[in-house]
Design an enzyme around this catalytic site. Sequence first.
Site, PDB file in Angstrom:
ATOM      1  N   LYS A  73       0.806  -1.221   0.000  1.00  0.00           N
ATOM      2  CA  LYS A  73       0.000   0.000   0.000  1.00  0.00           C
ATOM      3  C   LYS A  73       0.843   1.277   0.000  1.00  0.00           C
ATOM      4  CE  LYS A  73      -4.020  -2.162   2.183  1.00  0.00           C
ATOM      5  NZ  LYS A  73      -5.000  -2.094   3.285  1.00  0.00           N
ATOM      6  N   ASN A  94      -5.164   1.768  -1.269  1.00  0.00           N
ATOM      7  CA  ASN A  94      -5.566   0.370  -1.388  1.00  0.00           C
ATOM      8  C   ASN A  94      -6.362   0.108  -2.660  1.00  0.00           C
ATOM      9  OD1 ASN A  94      -8.010   1.523  -0.683  1.00  0.00           O
ATOM     10  ND2 ASN A  94      -8.311   0.305   1.168  1.00  0.00           N
ATOM     11  N   ASP A 110     -10.100   2.566   3.521  1.00  0.00           N
ATOM     12  CA  ASP A 110     -10.194   2.045   4.888  1.00  0.00           C
ATOM     13  C   ASP A 110     -11.020   2.992   5.759  1.00  0.00           C
ATOM     14  OD1 ASP A 110      -8.632  -0.044   4.128  1.00  0.00           O
ATOM     15  OD2 ASP A 110      -6.871   0.515   5.294  1.00  0.00           O
ATOM     16  N   GLY A 134      -2.109   1.641  17.110  1.00  0.00           N
ATOM     17  CA  GLY A 134      -1.438   1.296  15.864  1.00  0.00           C
ATOM     18  C   GLY A 134      -1.438   2.457  14.890  1.00  0.00           C
ATOM     19  N   GLY A 136       0.039   2.288  11.774  1.00  0.00           N
ATOM     20  CA  GLY A 136       0.397   1.788  10.455  1.00  0.00           C
ATOM     21  C   GLY A 136      -0.567   2.297   9.394  1.00  0.00           C
ATOM     22  N   ILE A 227     -10.003  -4.214  14.089  1.00  0.00           N
ATOM     23  CA  ILE A 227     -10.067  -4.289  12.627  1.00  0.00           C
ATOM     24  C   ILE A 227      -9.570  -5.609  12.060  1.00  0.00           C
ATOM     25  CG2 ILE A 227      -9.703  -1.792  12.547  1.00  0.00           C
ATOM     26  CD1 ILE A 227      -6.998  -2.412  11.153  1.00  0.00           C
ATOM     27  N   GLY A 250     -13.558  -6.885  12.739  1.00  0.00           N
ATOM     28  CA  GLY A 250     -13.330  -5.984  11.620  1.00  0.00           C
ATOM     29  C   GLY A 250     -14.045  -6.299  10.326  1.00  0.00           C
TER      30      GLY A 250
END
Length: 304
Positions: A73, A94, A110, A134, A136, A227, A250
């Site tokens: 990604k 994505n 997302d 997180g 990321g 998620i 998720g």
Amino acid sequence: MSFIYGDTDLYLIPGDPVTNVRLPRMFNRLFDEYGIAARMVPVRVRARDFAVWMKASFLADNVKGMVIAPPHKPLAVPLLDGAGLYARVAGSVNVIRRAGQRELEGDLFDGEGIVAALDYYGMPFRGQRVLILGAGVSGAAIAVSLTEGGGDSGAAHMAIYDTSPGKAAGLAAGIDATFDTTVRAVTEPDPSGYDLVINATALGLQPDDPLPCDVSRLEPHAAVFDILLRNQPTPLVRAARARGLCAQPGFEMLVQQIPYYFDYFGLPDVAERVRGDVRLLRELIYPDALRAEIDAPLLYSAGA
């Protein structure tokens, strides 16, 4: 449609690995359902080869688009001629499509997925205090989406935790400079004082993983969204539910993204039909342990 012919449109999903990707099953079921001569194909591509592979793949006229799986990604962004706001802030995409003769553009859905999932479960985030565990790719997209607009439109206050403090701080600074919401990095994954806690880490994929936060410190009214798609319900979801809290896996975040993908790929009629009934997609990906929740979702209650 069971076969691929010369006039079949192809949508590729590159990743490494791709053995667990769920989107081909979902896309191909919808292609069959609505009589579309197209197929999504997973392709294992190593990171070192991704740039050359991506550019070369779009030389084929019947390759209409891509959905990008980890770890590619972030790698796709500098290869594009344009990207959406969420993609630029998060530094990842994505989804990729053609834009003109040889130009490519991408975006990141997302964020739309998490907003729609939270709304589906009635889990409040607008005007609330949110903790994201997180920083990321997914954590960044979620943070951007939940802060956009600020105030009544987005979270009132957001904290971001990552085991790499610099990563969390960098993401928080970027979002704080772009949107009208208080965003800060925190040095501990302490969920106390937050209305909504989102796990965007990989903790929970392995049986011996520790919990991403101390569930005993969650507020009595707090909601939890994890998620992860594998190993659901994760230990975090199970532990939060054991406390009587609304805790969700998720799957819905992925399900709710699908109409956005079809819109992006120029198939608005399919997107609209999917929005009208996503039960088919839930049936494809919900595990046996959670199938009862397809028809009877566990909705948020402030009095929980």
